[in-house]
Write an enzyme that holds these catalytic residues in place. Structure first.
Site, PDB file in Angstrom:
ATOM      1  N   ASP A 128     -25.931 -67.462 -58.934  1.00  0.00           N
ATOM      2  CA  ASP A 128     -25.516 -68.183 -57.742  1.00  0.00           C
ATOM      3  C   ASP A 128     -26.512 -69.297 -57.403  1.00  0.00           C
ATOM      4  O   ASP A 128     -27.723 -69.127 -57.532  1.00  0.00           O
ATOM      5  CB  ASP A 128     -25.430 -67.209 -56.566  1.00  0.00           C
ATOM      6  CG  ASP A 128     -24.338 -67.595 -55.585  1.00  0.00           C
ATOM      7  OD1 ASP A 128     -23.720 -68.650 -55.786  1.00  0.00           O
ATOM      8  OD2 ASP A 128     -24.117 -66.837 -54.629  1.00  0.00           O
ATOM      9  N   HIS A 136     -27.183 -72.783 -54.548  1.00  0.00           N
ATOM     10  CA  HIS A 136     -26.764 -73.572 -53.387  1.00  0.00           C
ATOM     11  C   HIS A 136     -27.621 -74.825 -53.292  1.00  0.00           C
ATOM     12  O   HIS A 136     -28.842 -74.755 -53.436  1.00  0.00           O
ATOM     13  CB  HIS A 136     -26.865 -72.737 -52.108  1.00  0.00           C
ATOM     14  CG  HIS A 136     -25.912 -71.584 -52.099  1.00  0.00           C
ATOM     15  ND1 HIS A 136     -26.248 -70.334 -52.584  1.00  0.00           N
ATOM     16  CD2 HIS A 136     -24.606 -71.502 -51.713  1.00  0.00           C
ATOM     17  CE1 HIS A 136     -25.204 -69.528 -52.488  1.00  0.00           C
ATOM     18  NE2 HIS A 136     -24.193 -70.213 -51.958  1.00  0.00           N
ATOM     19  N   GLN A 142     -24.338 -62.526 -59.548  1.00  0.00           N
ATOM     20  CA  GLN A 142     -23.905 -63.900 -59.762  1.00  0.00           C
ATOM     21  C   GLN A 142     -25.070 -64.787 -60.164  1.00  0.00           C
ATOM     22  O   GLN A 142     -26.193 -64.598 -59.696  1.00  0.00           O
ATOM     23  CB  GLN A 142     -23.298 -64.480 -58.478  1.00  0.00           C
ATOM     24  CG  GLN A 142     -21.958 -63.900 -58.092  1.00  0.00           C
ATOM     25  CD  GLN A 142     -21.427 -64.570 -56.829  1.00  0.00           C
ATOM     26  OE1 GLN A 142     -22.128 -64.653 -55.824  1.00  0.00           O
ATOM     27  NE2 GLN A 142     -20.213 -65.055 -56.882  1.00  0.00           N
ATOM     28  N   LYS A 187     -12.891 -76.454 -53.308  1.00  0.00           N
ATOM     29  CA  LYS A 187     -13.719 -76.161 -54.477  1.00  0.00           C
ATOM     30  C   LYS A 187     -13.084 -76.694 -55.758  1.00  0.00           C
ATOM     31  O   LYS A 187     -11.872 -76.875 -55.845  1.00  0.00           O
ATOM     32  CB  LYS A 187     -13.934 -74.656 -54.599  1.00  0.00           C
ATOM     33  CG  LYS A 187     -12.666 -73.835 -54.709  1.00  0.00           C
ATOM     34  CD  LYS A 187     -12.967 -72.340 -54.736  1.00  0.00           C
ATOM     35  CE  LYS A 187     -11.688 -71.508 -54.706  1.00  0.00           C
ATOM     36  NZ  LYS A 187     -11.958 -70.059 -54.757  1.00  0.00           N
ATOM     37  N   HIS A 224     -21.950 -74.877 -52.765  1.00  0.00           N
ATOM     38  CA  HIS A 224     -22.001 -73.566 -53.412  1.00  0.00           C
ATOM     39  C   HIS A 224     -21.624 -73.777 -54.879  1.00  0.00           C
ATOM     40  O   HIS A 224     -20.570 -74.361 -55.158  1.00  0.00           O
ATOM     41  CB  HIS A 224     -20.983 -72.603 -52.809  1.00  0.00           C
ATOM     42  CG  HIS A 224     -21.048 -72.464 -51.314  1.00  0.00           C
ATOM     43  ND1 HIS A 224     -21.410 -71.297 -50.692  1.00  0.00           N
ATOM     44  CD2 HIS A 224     -20.769 -73.345 -50.311  1.00  0.00           C
ATOM     45  CE1 HIS A 224     -21.356 -71.452 -49.374  1.00  0.00           C
ATOM     46  NE2 HIS A 224     -20.959 -72.687 -49.123  1.00  0.00           N
ATOM     47  N   ARG A 274     -18.473 -56.023 -53.341  1.00  0.00           N
ATOM     48  CA  ARG A 274     -17.192 -56.281 -52.688  1.00  0.00           C
ATOM     49  C   ARG A 274     -16.306 -55.050 -52.858  1.00  0.00           C
ATOM     50  O   ARG A 274     -16.219 -54.492 -53.954  1.00  0.00           O
ATOM     51  CB  ARG A 274     -16.515 -57.533 -53.255  1.00  0.00           C
ATOM     52  CG  ARG A 274     -17.320 -58.802 -53.004  1.00  0.00           C
ATOM     53  CD  ARG A 274     -16.681 -60.037 -53.582  1.00  0.00           C
ATOM     54  NE  ARG A 274     -17.562 -61.191 -53.408  1.00  0.00           N
ATOM     55  CZ  ARG A 274     -17.333 -62.403 -53.918  1.00  0.00           C
ATOM     56  NH1 ARG A 274     -16.237 -62.625 -54.626  1.00  0.00           N
ATOM     57  NH2 ARG A 274     -18.206 -63.395 -53.718  1.00  0.00           N
ATOM     58  N   CYS A 288     -24.720 -66.840 -50.047  1.00  0.00           N
ATOM     59  CA  CYS A 288     -24.894 -68.090 -49.291  1.00  0.00           C
ATOM     60  C   CYS A 288     -25.683 -67.946 -47.988  1.00  0.00           C
ATOM     61  O   CYS A 288     -26.618 -68.714 -47.750  1.00  0.00           O
ATOM     62  CB  CYS A 288     -23.534 -68.742 -49.004  1.00  0.00           C
ATOM     63  SG  CYS A 288     -22.138 -68.040 -49.841  1.00  0.00           S
TER      64      CYS A 288
END
Length: 639
Positions: free
Chosen positions: A386, A388, A384, A468, A514, A366, A337
């Site tokens: 991912d 946005h 990911q 979320k 997100h 992580r 992000c």
């Protein structure tokens, strides 16, 4: 006079205090026999109590039976105590510690002088069955904390005494007794051990006392318990199926990937596994392209100051890998992000540019604990899908509705049609104003209503920066996998100074959505492998077709078939070894190849192939062109 309001809206009055069991008996002997506990009150204030609980004031009451989810929890909680009872009967020197309910069952930790063996587990389970058949009454009593400490010390249970000693001195504690066994517990419990009939002990594992590696190692016995025999059998069958489908086992057998101690929590992809990865990534790349996303790529290493601004340094640092160079602190990104915000900030953005959608196959790291790592399902390094979306408040609702529709189609293409929806709301530790949280939660809830989705609320389970939607897949054997997410974030863009020029010429902060569909690519591929038991559909299979000759006389024709299929864009191999055809068929069937094409003299003469589909299906002989049309159709339809 005590007035009890029942779930059907009726009311029953009693001349004085009455137990839950007595209320059940007054309704009917069948309900009294089935009663496991009672639920006092309604809504968030409701609590589950023992059937011996005395009601001395007007209150709503529901009788909890095995058909109630709370009843199953009471059964599992009570079965954990039955396990400890059986262990103490068989191994009097063992000391009991804690035994909570967990998903699908329970465990209990013990201190004992030697490791428990599989034979011990069998004996303990048999003793549990014996004790349950005695149908001993389960009785509750309350002691002052210090008296309870003294009691457990007197019977040599030092771990239990230590737990009680950590409770504030002015509090009383409750103990539950069945037969000769008494344990500390808040309850509630079943009224008698005869209610516990359908259980099985699963395994023994090590566990540190109080979860601290500096403490001594205990032995944790895991078990499962269910309300009915059928549910227990279904669960055990599911576990058997899960073992067959284990992605780690299939990863080895199908030569897809491996995990190495030189890089714990990171995946080494082999050629076939990487082929699956590429199919998933290229599919998702097309999803980006066809739905208005700009694919971007951000760096993995970012300065500490950025993570301080986003709040991650304070609230997430223990999960981040950090490093230092030239007296500057950096962190490997745990998420994408902040990088997307920095990309958004390059150049002036207008309201006409919004909504602006970025997508990235972003590699994140992580610092997951070693004990939590699990094949490619739970890793430290992952990628990911991912995305946005930078937008205005007015865009939130339509963007969330469109995303849910898109996600449903993607899951369907991968073979998942059963999706569970949850809205996770504000946690106690969070950033942002209550007003912004109100807007964000309302938008997510309304979007699911407009999408026609049934959903549940998960109070307090949102991210620290926003609520979320969690999209959870139900797989072929009934397991749940939370993959997709849509999060509304009013805070991070303002923390990093993201702005756009509004129609009024004001500079405003965009809202950031997100979103991810498959989530971790590694985990999703693991789920796919287990969903299909390694037999991936033709469009995903690393090898879609293998061409097999019967004798050397067909080798050249087999090569021509391979070339023709490769020109079609298929992933094809040939097996021209001087081996019996049944041997070659069996070997490639074990590799779960979707189609095997056998060519002999007749097929060679007629430009045909004998087609065997996975699952030992003989589709007969057909012209090569017909097979090419068939597999093209299967791939197009993703079957």
């Amino acid at each position: 006079m005590v007035s009890i309001q029942l779930p059907d809206g009726s009311q029953r009055d009693y001349p004085g205090p009455v137990t839950v069991a007595e209320v059940a008996q007054s309704i009917g002997s069948g309900l009294a026999k089935a009663a496991l506990a009672g639920r006092i009150g309604r809504g968030d204030s409701a609590r589950v109590v023992d059937t011996s609980f005395v009601i001395d004031r007007d209150t709503p009451l529901a009788i909890v039976t095995e058909k109630d989810p709370a009843g199953l929890e009471v059964i599992r909680h009570s079965t954990a105590h039955l396990l400890a009872y059986a262990v103490k009967e068989l191994f009097p020197d063992a000391q009991v510690t804690i035994g909570p309910v967990i998903e699908n069952g329970f465990y209990y930790d013990f201190a004992y002088k030697r490791p428990f063996t599989p034979e011990d587990l069998t004996a303990i389970e048999a003793k549990m069955t014996e004790l349950a058949k005695k149908d001993e009454k389960v009785e509750r009593r309350v002691l002052p904390r210090d008296a309870a400490v003294e009691h457990f010390m007197s019977i040599g249970e030092k771990y239990k005494a230590e737990i009680i000693a950590s409770i504030p001195a002015n509090e009383d504690v409750s103990l539950y007794r069945e037969g000769q066994f008494e344990d500390l517990c808040r309850g509630p419990h079943v009224p008698s051990t005869g209610k516990l009939r359908h259980f099985k002990l699963m395994k023994v594992a090590g566990a540190y006392w109080r979860g601290d590696h500096r403490n001594e190692m205990l032995q944790r016995i895991y078990g499962t318990a269910w309300a009915t025999k059928e549910e227990l059998q279904q669960y055990l069958h599911m576990l058997e199926e899960a073992e067959k489908r284990d992605h780690r086992k299939l990863g080895r057998e199908l030569d897809l990937f491996h995990i190495d101690d030189h890089a714990p929590g990171v995946v080494f992809w082999h050629a076939k596994g990487w082929s699956i990865w590429q199919q998933v990534e290229q599919y998702m790349r097309a999803v980006y392209r066809d739905n208005g996303y700009h694919e971007v790529k951000g760096p993995q290493l970012l300065d500490k100051s950025l993570w301080e601004k986003t709040g991650h340094w304070d609230k997430y640092r223990e999960n981040m890998f950090t490093t230092e160079s030239e007296k500057r602190d950096y962190a490997l990104k745990p998420m994408n992000c902040p990088g997307h915000i920095l990309i958004f900030k390059q150049g002036i953005k207008s309201y006409r540019d919004l909504p602006l959608r970025y997508g990235e196959f972003g590699q994140c790291h992580r610092n997951e604990p070693t004990g939590g790592l699990h094949g490619i399902m739970r890793v430290r390094g992952f990628t990911q899908d991912d995305g946005h979306i930078f937008c205005t408040e007015d865009h939130i609702l339509p963007e969330c509705v469109a995303f849910t529709t898109l996600l449903q189609q993607v899951y369907k293409d991968f073979g998942f049609t059963d999706v569970i929806y949850k809205v996770a709301t504000r946690p106690d530790a969070r950033i942002g104003s209550d007003e912004s949280w109100d807007k964000a939660e309302a938008a997510l809830i309304e979007s699911l209503k407009l999408s026609g989705c049934d959903f549940a609320i998960s109070p307090g389970e949102g991210a620290f920066y926003g609520p979320k939607i969690e999209y959870t897949l139900k797989d072929a054997i009934g397991r749940h996998w939370q993959c997709g997410t849509m999060q509304v974030d009013f805070s991070m863009p303002s923390r990093l100074g993201a702005e756009y020029v509004a129609e009024s010429s004001e500079r405003l902060t965009p809202v950031m959505l997100h979103r991810a569909i498959v989530g971790s690519m590694e985990r999703f591929i693991g789920i796919l492998i287990e969903q299909h038991a390694g037999a991936l559909p033709a469009w995903l299979a690393p090898v879609q077709v293998v061409v097999l000759n019967i004798t050397e006389a067909q080798s050249e024709y087999a090569r021509e078939v391979v070339k023709s299929l490769q020109k079609q864009g298929l992933r094809v191999e040939s097996d021209l070894r001087n081996e019996k055809i049944n041997y070659k068929i069996r070997e490639h069937s074990m590799q779960k190849v979707p189609f095997l094409l056998v060519v002999g003299d007749k097929e060679k003469a007629n430009g045909a192939v004998a087609v065997r589909a996975r699952g030992n299906q003989d589709l007969g002989v057909m012209p090569l062109a017909d097979f090419q049309a068939k597999i093209a159709g299967d791939i197009a339809l993703k079957v």
